[in-house]
Enzyme design. Sequence first.
Site, PDB file in Angstrom:
ATOM      1  N   ARG A   1      -0.853  -4.979   4.923  1.00 40.20           N
ATOM      2  CA  ARG A   1      -0.161  -4.612   3.694  1.00 40.20           C
ATOM      3  C   ARG A   1       1.091  -3.810   4.039  1.00 40.20           C
ATOM      4  O   ARG A   1       1.105  -3.044   4.994  1.00 40.20           O
ATOM      5  CB  ARG A   1      -1.079  -3.794   2.784  1.00 40.20           C
ATOM      6  CG  ARG A   1      -2.316  -4.542   2.328  1.00 40.20           C
ATOM      7  CD  ARG A   1      -3.253  -3.651   1.521  1.00 40.20           C
ATOM      8  NE  ARG A   1      -3.743  -2.529   2.314  1.00 40.20           N
ATOM      9  CZ  ARG A   1      -4.677  -1.671   1.900  1.00 40.20           C
ATOM     10  NH1 ARG A   1      -5.204  -1.815   0.691  1.00 40.20           N
ATOM     11  NH2 ARG A   1      -5.079  -0.685   2.673  1.00 40.20           N
TER      12      ARG A   1
ATOM     13  N   GLU B   1     -11.357   4.594  -4.926  1.00 41.62           N
ATOM     14  CA  GLU B   1     -11.612   3.156  -4.849  1.00 41.62           C
ATOM     15  C   GLU B   1     -12.139   2.592  -6.169  1.00 41.62           C
ATOM     16  O   GLU B   1     -12.846   3.276  -6.919  1.00 41.62           O
ATOM     17  CB  GLU B   1     -12.617   2.853  -3.742  1.00 41.62           C
ATOM     18  CG  GLU B   1     -12.181   3.261  -2.347  1.00 41.62           C
ATOM     19  CD  GLU B   1     -11.089   2.381  -1.800  1.00 41.62           C
ATOM     20  OE1 GLU B   1     -10.825   1.320  -2.390  1.00 41.62           O
ATOM     21  OE2 GLU B   1     -10.491   2.764  -0.779  1.00 41.62           O
TER      22      GLU B   1
ATOM     23  N   ARG C   1       0.878  -1.180   0.000  1.00 36.47           N
ATOM     24  CA  ARG C   1       0.000   0.000   0.000  1.00 36.47           C
ATOM     25  C   ARG C   1       0.909   1.222   0.000  1.00 36.47           C
ATOM     26  O   ARG C   1       1.764   1.375   0.864  1.00 36.47           O
ATOM     27  CB  ARG C   1      -0.896  -0.023   1.242  1.00 36.47           C
ATOM     28  CG  ARG C   1      -1.780   1.211   1.428  1.00 36.47           C
ATOM     29  CD  ARG C   1      -2.793   1.345   0.296  1.00 36.47           C
ATOM     30  NE  ARG C   1      -3.845   2.303   0.633  1.00 36.47           N
ATOM     31  CZ  ARG C   1      -3.736   3.623   0.519  1.00 36.47           C
ATOM     32  NH1 ARG C   1      -2.583   4.163   0.107  1.00 36.47           N
ATOM     33  NH2 ARG C   1      -4.750   4.402   0.828  1.00 36.47           N
TER      34      ARG C   1
END
Length: 229
Positions: A151, A107, A99
């Site tokens: 992440r 999104e 990330r």
Amino acid sequence: MAGKRKITYALSKQQRTGITLICLLLAAVFIWSDHISIRLRRQRRPKSKDRTKTYDIEKYHTKTFAVVNVVDGDTIDIDIPDGQWIRQAHYKYNHTRIRLWGVDTPETQSEEYGVMYYGPEATEFTKKLSLGKPVTIYLETTKHTRDKYDRLLAYVQLPDGRFLNEVLVSEGLAYTDLRFRHIFYNKYQQLEAGARSLKKGLWEKVTREQLPEWLKRERPNLLLGGFNS
């Protein structure tokens, strides 16, 4: 005959006592071994702070890997197994999911928000710049290296020397993420201000209703009633 019965009875009682003791001993051994096994499993599980300060930095920081998948504009996979303890379950990812630090692209796969304005464009932009190419990973060594989804949080340097995080913001494909402090916090805000003033990317037509909810909270005047800050 009576004496023989007494002897037989005594032996039978001793045998029962012995069997009971053996059963108790086996139960104790089983409980002890199970307890030791649990303790060993807990010891092998890397603690979060140790993991973020040692494991991730040694494995990823300043190292180069190929991008094998682009999830969306701010999330990519690189070609090295993660091998972390993820959400209390011991299994390995074939790749490591990254990330991007300090930025948030609209999104495209959110169950809550669906496909947001300029999300597909941001994803395609990231694919064009990084997919199938070698990138160098930089971590913040004084901060946590994982987000709540485990992440890896990173700055991703492209083959041409630019950082994907910065390019996304400066070209109007991502918002500067104001929720979390990082070493480029002020710089990214300046890059976003430049993209906004030039109406680059999403800033050409985005409306306040199309902004992420977190950004509306952080900047209540942004794109509202003529205010642009």
